[in-house]
Design a protein around this motif. Structure first.
Motif, PDB file in Angstrom:
ATOM      1  N   HIS A   1       0.893  -1.031   0.154  1.00 57.86           N
ATOM      2  CA  HIS A   1       0.065  -0.096  -0.103  1.00 57.86           C
ATOM      3  C   HIS A   1       0.720   1.323   0.086  1.00 57.86           C
ATOM      4  CE1 HIS A   1      -4.122  -1.665   0.159  1.00 57.86           C
ATOM      5  NE2 HIS A   1      -3.922  -2.747   1.050  1.00 57.86           N
TER       6      HIS A   1
ATOM      7  N   ASN B   1       2.555   1.734  -3.423  1.00 53.97           N
ATOM      8  CA  ASN B   1       1.529   2.136  -4.417  1.00 53.97           C
ATOM      9  C   ASN B   1       1.032   3.485  -4.339  1.00 53.97           C
ATOM     10  OD1 ASN B   1       1.737  -0.138  -6.219  1.00 53.97           O
ATOM     11  ND2 ASN B   1       0.369  -1.228  -4.961  1.00 53.97           N
ATOM     12  N   ALA B   2       1.210   4.154  -3.062  1.00 63.40           N
ATOM     13  CA  ALA B   2       0.413   5.440  -2.817  1.00 63.40           C
ATOM     14  C   ALA B   2       1.320   6.624  -3.329  1.00 63.40           C
ATOM     15  CB  ALA B   2       0.539   5.648  -1.275  1.00 63.40           C
ATOM     16  N   ALA B   3       0.528   7.580  -3.714  1.00 56.81           N
ATOM     17  CA  ALA B   3       1.287   8.864  -4.242  1.00 56.81           C
ATOM     18  C   ALA B   3       2.385   9.704  -3.427  1.00 56.81           C
ATOM     19  CB  ALA B   3       0.112   9.626  -4.859  1.00 56.81           C
ATOM     20  N   ASP B   4       1.863   9.378  -2.252  1.00 52.21           N
ATOM     21  CA  ASP B   4       2.845  10.273  -1.205  1.00 52.21           C
ATOM     22  C   ASP B   4       3.690   9.210  -0.528  1.00 52.21           C
ATOM     23  OD1 ASP B   4       4.017  11.800   0.603  1.00 52.21           O
ATOM     24  OD2 ASP B   4       2.237  12.072   1.797  1.00 52.21           O
ATOM     25  N   GLN B   5       4.757   9.145  -0.737  1.00 54.79           N
ATOM     26  CA  GLN B   5       5.886   8.100  -0.152  1.00 54.79           C
ATOM     27  C   GLN B   5       6.748   8.838   0.795  1.00 54.79           C
ATOM     28  OE1 GLN B   5       7.797   5.743  -3.034  1.00 54.79           O
ATOM     29  NE2 GLN B   5       5.652   4.631  -3.443  1.00 54.79           N
TER      30      GLN B   5
ATOM     31  N   SER C   1      11.757   2.898  -5.543  1.00 54.17           N
ATOM     32  CA  SER C   1      11.119   3.681  -6.256  1.00 54.17           C
ATOM     33  C   SER C   1      11.838   4.385  -7.248  1.00 54.17           C
ATOM     34  CB  SER C   1      10.614   4.758  -5.475  1.00 54.17           C
ATOM     35  OG  SER C   1       9.575   4.537  -4.617  1.00 54.17           O
TER      36      SER C   1
ATOM     37  N   SER D   1      10.583   3.229 -10.849  1.00 53.49           N
ATOM     38  CA  SER D   1       9.677   4.012 -11.370  1.00 53.49           C
ATOM     39  C   SER D   1       9.522   4.481 -12.889  1.00 53.49           C
ATOM     40  CB  SER D   1       9.756   5.531 -10.764  1.00 53.49           C
ATOM     41  OG  SER D   1      11.079   6.083 -10.940  1.00 53.49           O
TER      42      SER D   1
ATOM     43  N   ARG E   1       5.344  -2.700 -11.626  1.00 58.86           N
ATOM     44  CA  ARG E   1       4.053  -2.521 -10.614  1.00 58.86           C
ATOM     45  C   ARG E   1       4.449  -3.446  -9.264  1.00 58.86           C
ATOM     46  NH1 ARG E   1      -0.680  -3.916 -14.513  1.00 58.86           N
ATOM     47  NH2 ARG E   1       0.798  -5.257 -15.173  1.00 58.86           N
TER      48      ARG E   1
END
Length: 93
Positions: free
Chosen positions: A35, A38-42, A58, A62, A67
């Motif tokens: 989770h 996969n989140a936009a904010d890491q 990442s 990236s 995935r």
């Protein structure tokens, strides 16, 4: 456990980048880590000690259309058995 999983994913991402592989699907049975990755904010990992590894993952994955998916622990029996054994061994010492 989350530290080992994050380190393994970082290593796998670095290896796939070194091999110039694209469209890689990574599998993990660590829901919390999946989770987070996969989140936009890491910016705030579930455990601050994994930040280095999540950043490596990442960075290496990236731009490779990679995935990461959550799988059930029952589908990951070998890794689960080894992790349980390592935990048991560490508790007995």
């Amino acid at each position: 456990m989350i530290m080992a999983e994050a380190a393994a994913l970082a290593l796998a991402a670095a290896v796939t980048e070194g091999m110039n592989l694209n469209n890689i699907n990574f599998l993990s049975d660590c829901e919390q880590l999946v989770h987070f990755l996969n989140a936009a904010d890491q910016t705030n990992p579930p455990d601050w000690r994994i930040k280095y590894f999540t950043q490596l993952f990442s960075n290496h994955s990236s731009c490779r259309q990679s995935r990461i998916f959550k799988i059930s622990r029952t589908l990951n029996t070998t890794a689960d058995a080894l992790a349980r054994r390592a935990l048991s061994d560490s508790e007995s010492q």
